[in-house]
Design a protein around this motif. Structure first.
Motif, mmCIF file in Angstrom:
data_model
loop_
_atom_site.group_PDB
_atom_site.id
_atom_site.type_symbol
_atom_site.label_atom_id
_atom_site.label_comp_id
_atom_site.label_asym_id
_atom_site.label_seq_id
_atom_site.Cartn_x
_atom_site.Cartn_y
_atom_site.Cartn_z
ATOM 1 N N ILE A 148 1.022 -1.313 0.353
ATOM 2 C CA ILE A 148 -0.152 0.008 0.321
ATOM 3 C C ILE A 148 0.819 1.572 0.060
ATOM 4 O O ILE A 148 1.800 1.375 0.619
ATOM 5 N N THR A 149 0.631 2.680 -0.770
ATOM 6 C CA THR A 149 1.388 3.682 -0.587
ATOM 7 C C THR A 149 -0.304 4.858 -0.525
ATOM 8 O O THR A 149 -1.365 4.464 -0.172
ATOM 9 N N PRO A 150 0.904 6.116 -0.297
ATOM 10 C CA PRO A 150 -0.308 6.963 0.193
ATOM 11 C C PRO A 150 -1.460 7.501 -1.227
ATOM 12 O O PRO A 150 -2.442 7.099 -0.372
ATOM 13 N N GLU A 151 -1.090 7.044 -2.177
ATOM 14 C CA GLU A 151 -1.984 7.072 -3.017
ATOM 15 C C GLU A 151 -2.582 6.599 -3.419
ATOM 16 O O GLU A 151 -4.150 6.529 -3.248
ATOM 17 N N LYS A 152 -1.824 4.819 -2.949
ATOM 18 C CA LYS A 152 -3.572 3.415 -3.276
ATOM 19 C C LYS A 152 -4.153 4.343 -2.234
ATOM 20 O O LYS A 152 -5.474 3.743 -2.224
ATOM 21 N N ALA A 153 -4.085 4.235 -1.073
ATOM 22 C CA ALA A 153 -4.599 4.410 0.343
ATOM 23 C C ALA A 153 -5.981 5.603 0.487
ATOM 24 O O ALA A 153 -6.893 6.110 0.862
ATOM 25 N N GLU A 154 -5.228 7.019 -0.933
ATOM 26 C CA GLU A 154 -5.565 7.917 -0.539
ATOM 27 C C GLU A 154 -5.339 8.788 0.621
ATOM 28 O O GLU A 154 -6.686 9.978 1.213
ATOM 29 N N LYS A 155 -5.065 8.348 1.050
ATOM 30 C CA LYS A 155 -4.193 8.875 2.454
ATOM 31 C C LYS A 155 -3.330 10.187 2.791
ATOM 32 O O LYS A 155 -1.984 9.539 1.791
#
Length: 605
Positions: free
Chosen positions: A183-190
């Motif tokens: 998971i990345t911040p972009e994928k998590a939208e966080k």
């Protein structure tokens, strides 16, 4: 024109003339006259009684009569026991108002090439979780203190030390490896700091479960509960893996270092968003991953010079018993550093980077002992500012529902707090009709300014040394000692000035000496004149609350004046012009004062 300076010089002259002796300016004690007496400034006469060899009343009368004759700023006087109440001439007040009007930064001191350099450290986050309410107080205090020190004529360097290494960082890294699934911040939208914080919480949850399971097994095997608990903490597989990862990091394992850099980059991007939202920043950021090695070098140098000593287990210590403290560990037996070592290394790097005259650390009061020790160690190692370093020690901040606990994931998140404050400001402003004739974008911008102003002012108006309870509902109030009350008063004055402009009323650069002045107007001029003294005191005391409370007092005085007198509908043109000049400068001082707190003021509201 500085009225106090003029009177001080005149007092020195008349005392010499009356009693034949020179007196130092420190003996001239001027203070604001109490409201139940006639006068504007009061001279304390008691210091001159040994010279005059007369009663307090007689001495005061003699000095008063001489001042009226010799000092153009004084129109009259009265005596109450040993206190000489001085009535300042109207012309002196007009001259002072003209001086205030001519200086955009009235009360502030200019920074020059020869100004001392003050470095201020604040924020100091860990890269395993987002910033929380405690960080908000820290950042607001640090930023405001930097503005106050600069306004007092100091060069200022704002700095941050990021705690980017250690077991706590490895906990988040290990949790991401185990349960992150790429998971990345972009994928998590966080935001990155929030994502990493989630894994820190996840580690703690799984670690506790392992500890409970091991503890039950140890108790079953005959251990006491206390012994079983302690052994479980150390033997849990997760904590062992985290320690193994830390060792790999210290040995520059490429895979571990790459993961560390990637995850820290996510966190820094998240921190930057939060800092931007809070309106704070830094001139230079240091990282513990760099400074701890410098600290180890400085400790080894100190050891060679006999400043420290090594114990049989190979650990290195400083003996501070002669300073009334104890012995302090600087390097563990395995050669690894402690927080004190890192702080020494950071100080060394900073001293090489900047010609620091004063160092101020904005850190919570739970670290009081740490900085007492650090001061002694830096002085021992030869840092010229070591002994005089300032630990700006502040108290904890809580919400009405209790303390913050980051490991359990119940932290009062800084981003959520800022967002909620802006939302509350928009709702409250809308309900009170503050958004009349505004576009949606204008409404949102005013809500941002008011929401952040409410948050910052509520925190900064409190004496930093005290623990405090932050109440969001109270902070948004448009009445009382709040940011929105001061901001609304500023916006009201700006509205009056716009109306004057629309009516083609020209506000002069200076007033004539015969301009009309009522007592309330004189009180406002006197209050504005106190800004420089309030700023100087705030610099000496390292106290943003002093500026906050000054802004509130000035705002309150203006509102009382505005309640009693009309500005645009004054009785005559001369009164109107005087009041417009007065209002314009009250707005200026409010804006400059609030800027020292990092608070914006809206032009419309």
């Amino acid at each position: 024109m500085n009225i106090e300076n003029e009177i001080c010089s005149s007092v020195i002259s008349v005392v010499k003339e009356l009693y034949g002796q020179d007196v130092h300016e420190n003996m001239v004690q001027l203070q604001k006259t109490r409201s139940n007496f006639e006068g504007n400034l009061t001279l304390v006469v008691f210091p001159f009684l040994k010279i005059s060899k007369k009663k307090p009343e007689d001495t005061a009368n003699e000095i008063g009569e001489a001042l009226v004759k010799n000092c153009g700023a004084i129109a009259g006087f009265n005596v109450v026991k040993g206190f000489l109440n001085l009535v300042i001439a109207k012309e002196a007040w007009i001259a002072l108002l003209n001086d205030i009007n001519a200086n955009e930064k009235f009360g502030e001191k200019q920074v020059t090439e020869n100004s001392p350099l003050v470095m201020i450290e604040y924020s100091s986050p860990n890269t395993n979780k987002p910033l929380h309410l405690g960080h908000v107080r820290n950042n607001l205090l640090g930023w405001s203190l930097a503005q106050i020190m600069e306004a007092n004529g100091n060069k200022v360097v704002k700095t941050n030390i990021v705690n980017d290494r250690g077991i706590h960082i490895c906990k988040s890294m290990l949790a991401w490896q185990k349960w992150g699934e790429g998971i990345t911040p972009e994928k998590a939208e966080k935001k990155g700091d929030h994502l990493i914080g989630d894994f820190y919480v996840a580690f703690d949850k799984h670690y506790k479960a392992e500890c409970e399971e091991l503890k039950a097994q140890y108790i079953k095997d005959g251990m006491t509960e206390e012994a079983a608990t302690e052994k479980a903490k150390n033997e849990a597989p997760l904590i062992k893996e985290a320690h193994e990862m830390l060792v790999k990091w210290e040995h520059n394992d490429p895979e571990v270092r790459a993961l560390w850099e990637k995850m820290n980059a996510w966190v820094y991007a998240g921190f930057d968003e939060t800092y931007k939202a809070l309106g704070v920043g830094f001139d230079k950021i240091y990282y513990e991953s760099n400074t701890y090695l410098e600290g180890k070098k400085k400790v080894e140098e100190g050891l060679e010079k006999g400043l420290f000593f090594r114990k049989d287990d190979n650990s290195v210590w400083a003996d501070l018993t002669q300073d009334g403290l104890d012995q302090k560990l600087l390097l563990r037996s395995d050669g690894t550093s402690v927080y004190m070592t890192q702080d020494i290394g950071t100080a060394d790097m900073r001293f090489k980077d900047f010609p620091i005259d004063k160092m101020i650390y904005v850190v919570g009061n739970e670290q009081n002992y740490h900085f007492q020790v650090l001061s002694l160690l830096l002085d021992r190692l030869g840092f010229k500012w070591g002994k005089e370093l300032v630990h700006f020690s502040y108290g904890m901040v809580e919400l009405p529902n209790g303390k913050m606990k980051s490991r359990e994931g119940t932290v009062v998140d800084a981003d959520e707090l800022v967002s909620a404050m802006v939302e509350d400001a928009r709702k409250t402003s809308d309900e009170l009709g503050k958004f009349k004739d505004m576009t949606d974008d204008e409404k949102q911008e005013v809500a941002r300014i008011v929401g952040l102003g409410a948050l910052k002012y509520f925190i900064l108006k409190v004496d930093a040394r005290k623990n405090m309870l932050f109440n969001p509902a109270e902070s948004i109030d448009f009445n009382g000692n709040t940011g929105p009350f001061i901001q609304y008063t500023y916006a009201r004055i700006r509205s009056i000035l716009r109306k004057a402009h629309a009516e083609n009323i020209s506000i002069p650069e200076s007033l004539n000496t015969d301009a009309p002045l009522k007592e309330k107007e004189i009180e406002l001029i006197q209050k504005m004149n106190e800004f420089g003294a309030a700023l100087e005191q705030a610099g000496k005391d390292y106290s943003p609350s002093g500026i906050a409370n000054y802004c509130y007092e000035l705002t309150k005085d203006f509102n009382q004046f505005y309640h009693d007198y009309s500005i645009l509908n004054a009785e005559n043109e001369a009164e109107k012009i005087t009041r417009l000049v007065l209002a314009q400068n009250v707005a200026k001082v409010i804006k400059n004062g609030m800027a020292l707190l990092g608070i914006e003021v809206p032009e419309r509201m």
